[in-house]
Enzyme design. Structure first.
Site, short mmCIF file in Angstrom:
data_model
loop_
_atom_site.label_atom_id
_atom_site.label_comp_id
_atom_site.label_asym_id
_atom_site.label_seq_id
_atom_site.Cartn_x
_atom_site.Cartn_y
_atom_site.Cartn_z
N SER A 45 0.81 -1.22 0.00
CA SER A 45 0.00 0.00 0.00
C SER A 45 0.84 1.27 0.00
O SER A 45 2.02 1.26 0.35
CB SER A 45 -0.92 0.01 1.22
OG SER A 45 -1.75 -1.14 1.23
N SER A 53 -3.50 -4.06 -2.54
CA SER A 53 -2.91 -2.76 -2.25
C SER A 53 -3.96 -1.73 -1.85
O SER A 53 -5.04 -1.66 -2.43
CB SER A 53 -2.15 -2.25 -3.49
OG SER A 53 -1.36 -1.14 -3.18
N ASP A 84 -4.11 2.03 -2.06
CA ASP A 84 -3.46 3.21 -2.63
C ASP A 84 -4.44 4.37 -2.49
O ASP A 84 -5.34 4.55 -3.33
CB ASP A 84 -3.11 2.97 -4.10
CG ASP A 84 -2.46 1.61 -4.31
OD1 ASP A 84 -1.40 1.38 -3.70
OD2 ASP A 84 -3.02 0.79 -5.06
#
Length: 391
Positions: free
Chosen positions: A269, A307, A309
């Site tokens: 991340s 992830s 983001d």
């Protein structure tokens, strides 16, 4: 003989001081110190604090070594605080966006709904979001951040973002306490920003090398400044790209050592915080936040399935009173002027990530898990071979 021993002691002490100074100097290195070239003109600190009024503080927790004992350690974590408009309540326009949503940034529903950011921003590890959330509410009241005479002074929707540091840190131990959050907030200042293994970035990993906190800024031809701070904890090694060259697959050695934890485990991340002093409205800031993805892509990130983001952009440009009565007038740049901000965002995100990796140092965490720093000599040699290094 006495004079010789006294002189020897002085020499040893002098050497120790010199080594400490040298260590501090090395730790302070940034990507440009390695000769890595970047496009755009940075501000005086090349940091998010180049945007006037923005303050940054850290609290770093590093304690213990050896086998993991949940609740005891080893501890490799922390908190990073970003105050958009200093240590007093002043709402600013803001907006959020995302590349992949396997992560958490609290308070963003109201940010996107209202167009305002009314809180400090806190970055930490995944399992400490709750503790940090509660602590910043107490800090607001104790610090007089909000006018306590205001009948709505008790209302707060903190913005707390996270990335996973469980490869190096006893993340299930919930070691972040109220005093750590207070320390990060109270120590927030302008000027140079510590990077690498600090604050919320302490236990983070980026492209299978040591990652963490990084920052950068750009001063644009229109006179406005844009700054970025990232907490970088994402990416595959083979995809690491610096100055357009895929370095990850060319670097030998420095492979992560994971004992009892699969290297491909969670932890892909990145949190991106963008600040500018330009008069921009929330919908324009959302467009800017969205460009973070392109900066991440330049370093080899792609928004993996696991992830988180998450991006937030805000403007410190004064917007006057935000009371519930009367008519408010605000200023804004024309959309046709946003290209410079898009480019600055992409450039700053890219440089911030590389700054985080350059500043970070090798770290040994739980169970002897080891994540190595980016090998300076190899990086310089590879980039020099491609005639990339800016000497």
């Amino acid at each position: 003989m006495f004079l010789f021993i006294k002189s020897l002691r002085f020499s040893v002490r002098s050497i120790g001081i010199l080594l400490l100074l040298w260590s501090a100097f090395v730790h302070a290195e940034r990507a440009r110190d390695w000769g890595i070239p970047f496009v755009g003109k940075p501000g005086p600190q090349n940091a998010i604090t180049d945007v006037q009024g923005v303050l940054v503080g850290h609290c770093t927790l590093i304690k213990g070594s050896g086998d993991l004992h949940v609740g005891k350690g080893p501890i490799r974590t922390g908190v990073t605080a970003i105050l958009p408009s200093g240590k007093a309540f002043r709402p600013v326009f803001a907006a959020c966006d995302t590349l992949n949503g396997n992560g958490e940034m609290t308070g963003t529903t109201w940010v996107n709904e209202s167009g305002f950011l009314e809180e400090p921003l806190l970055l930490t590890n995944t399992h400490s979001v709750g503790n940090v959330y509660e602590a910043v509410i107490h800090w607001r009241r104790q610090a007089g951040y909000h006018d306590l005479a205001d009948p709505f002074g008790w209302a707060s929707l903190p913005v707390v973002a996270e990335t996973w540091d469980g490869r190096l840190n006893d993340i299930h131990g919930h070691h972040i306490r109220q005093e750590h959050v207070f320390k990060a907030l109270n120590s927030a200042r302008s000027g140079a920003v510590d990077e690498g293994n600090v604050g919320g970035g302490t236990g983070m990993v980026c492209h299978r090398f040591k990652g963490g906190v990084g920052t950068s800024s750009r001063v644009m031809k229109n006179g406005y400044t844009l700054g970025v701070l990232v907490q970088a904890n994402y990416g595959k090694r083979e995809n690491l790209t610096i100055a357009g060259i895929r370095l990850g697959e060319r670097i030998a050695g420095s492979e992560m050592i994971m004992n009892g934890l699969e290297p491909q485990a969670s932890g892909h991340s990145i949190i991106v915080i963008i600040a500018t002093d330009a008069p921009l409205l929330p919908h324009q800031l959302k467009r800017i936040a969205r460009r973070s993805s392109l900066g991440i892509g330049r370093t080899g990130g792609f928004g993996a399935n696991s992830s988180g983001d998450l991006f937030l952009a805000f403007s410190t440009y004064p917007i006057g009173k935000t009371s519930n009565k009367g008519l408010s007038q605000v200023s804004m740049l024309a959309n046709s002027q946003l290209d410079a901000f898009f480019l600055a965002t992409i450039q700053c995100v890219e440089e911030s990530v590389i700054n985080a990796m350059v500043a970070a140092e090798t770290m040994v965490g739980i169970n002897g898990n080891t994540v190595f720093q980016l090998p300076k000599e190899q990086v310089i040699r590879i980039l020099d071979r491609h005639e990339i290094i800016d000497q």
